[in-house]
Design an enzyme around this catalytic site. Structure first.
Site, short mmCIF file in Angstrom:
data_model
loop_
_atom_site.label_atom_id
_atom_site.label_comp_id
_atom_site.label_asym_id
_atom_site.label_seq_id
_atom_site.Cartn_x
_atom_site.Cartn_y
_atom_site.Cartn_z
N LEU A 1 34.08 40.72 34.56
CA LEU A 1 34.95 39.96 33.30
C LEU A 1 35.69 39.21 34.00
CD1 LEU A 1 35.58 42.77 30.50
CD2 LEU A 1 33.86 40.95 30.31
N ASP A 2 36.03 37.92 33.44
CA ASP A 2 37.29 37.15 33.97
C ASP A 2 38.54 38.00 34.13
OD1 ASP A 2 35.12 35.03 34.01
OD2 ASP A 2 35.69 34.12 32.32
N LYS A 3 39.50 37.26 34.57
CA LYS A 3 40.70 37.94 35.14
C LYS A 3 41.40 38.19 33.45
CE LYS A 3 45.37 37.40 36.73
NZ LYS A 3 46.36 36.43 37.77
#
Length: 303
Positions: free
Chosen positions: A143-145
């Site tokens: 997942l993105d940050k």
């Protein structure tokens, strides 16, 4: 939480040979279980062991129905650049082969050269070391940050390999909740190729020479300033949901990289709420969920 017997340092797989494999060579059986030739070589030369009914045997040995076959894999060692850290984890599910965690927004999934600490991978390695588990970190779904939610982790490279085979067949399913700006109605699909933006190393965009990407969405509820969506991915391109919604003219709330405003929420309003996958060792489907995090829940409550 279903917690497995993770005090075991090594990783072992066991099979009771069914009658359908009577007379088959051990090597052929193991390849049929998706152990690659490379893996078998590592077991033979890097500290693993293969036993049949408690006795070490050559992989060319024929099998008999009822035999107990065990493969003890070599202990894994994490990369010297990955730092183990004692960071709390929100564990949703765990057994001997699989770990599923609820990643908070603001945490990178894996570290970078510029930010070598504080990532989910750092936290998982610290957790494994605390359990004396001889494994490195095998993250299956990233997942993105600033995206929160469920992340699937394999506890061994062989399990990771099995999940990789599933990913190629699109057999690992993730469902997201999101807040998209503006008005959206009903449901639909966004089938547009995605590629790297020519003047950026981070941004992606819809472009004719990009990789195939397909996103399904359904409007759960329309609010004055945003639509509450449920989304499912058929592909897993970098920033796929963010790029596709921006392409429609409905960027994620808080996603200022792709045209969203930070007035409603200070990060992209995207959360992986459900993970549906076939457990490659237990041979059964798992369906896991986690609730919306506080910042997204509060935004729903105040509308």
């Amino acid at each position: 939480m279903n917690k497995g017997n993770c005090e075991l340092k090594g990783y072992t797989l066991k099979w009771c040979i069914p009658s359908t494999y009577e007379g088959m060579l051990m090597r052929e059986f193991l390849i049929d279980q998706h152990l690659s030739k490379r893996t078998l070589k590592a077991v033979k030369y890097d500290g693993g062991r293969i036993t049949l009914n408690g006795k070490e045997e050559n992989v060319r040995h024929p099998l008999t129905a009822g035999d107990l076959l065990e493969v003890r894999f070599p202990e894994e060692r994490a990369s010297g650049t990955l730092v183990a850290e004692k960071i709390p984890l929100s564990i949703v599910y765990e057994d001997d082969d699989v770990l599923v965690v609820d990643k908070p927004w603001g945490m990178k999934t894996i570290p970078t050269k510029e930010e070598p600490t504080g990532s989910l991978a750092n936290a998982i390695l610290g957790y494994f070391k605390g359990m004396d588990l001889a494994s490195t970190v095998h993250i299956v779904t990233r997942l993105d940050k600033d995206t929160s939610g469920l992340v699937l982790v394999a506890k061994h490279r062989h399990v990771h390999h099995l999940f990789s085979l599933q990913q190629k067949e699109r057999e690992i399913h993730r469902t997201y909740e999101a807040f998209a700006e503006g008005v959206m109605k009903g449901s639909g699909s966004i089938e547009e190729p995605i590629g790297r933006k020519s003047d950026s190393i981070i941004e992606r965009e819809v472009r004719s020479d990009g990789q195939y990407a397909l996103t399904h969405y359904r409007v759960e509820r329309q609010f004055p300033e945003f639509a509450h969506l449920q989304l499912k991915l058929e592909t897993g391109r970098t920033h796929q949901i963010r790029v596709h919604l921006s392409f429609l003219g409905n960027p994620l709330a808080g996603d200022d990289l792709y045209g969203g405003s930070v007035l409603l929420i200070g990060r992209q309003a995207l959360h992986c709420k459900r993970l549906h996958f076939f457990h490659p060792i237990m041979k059964e489907w798992k369906n896991l969920e986690c609730p919306l995090p506080g910042d997204m829940s509060l935004l729903l409550d105040r509308q």
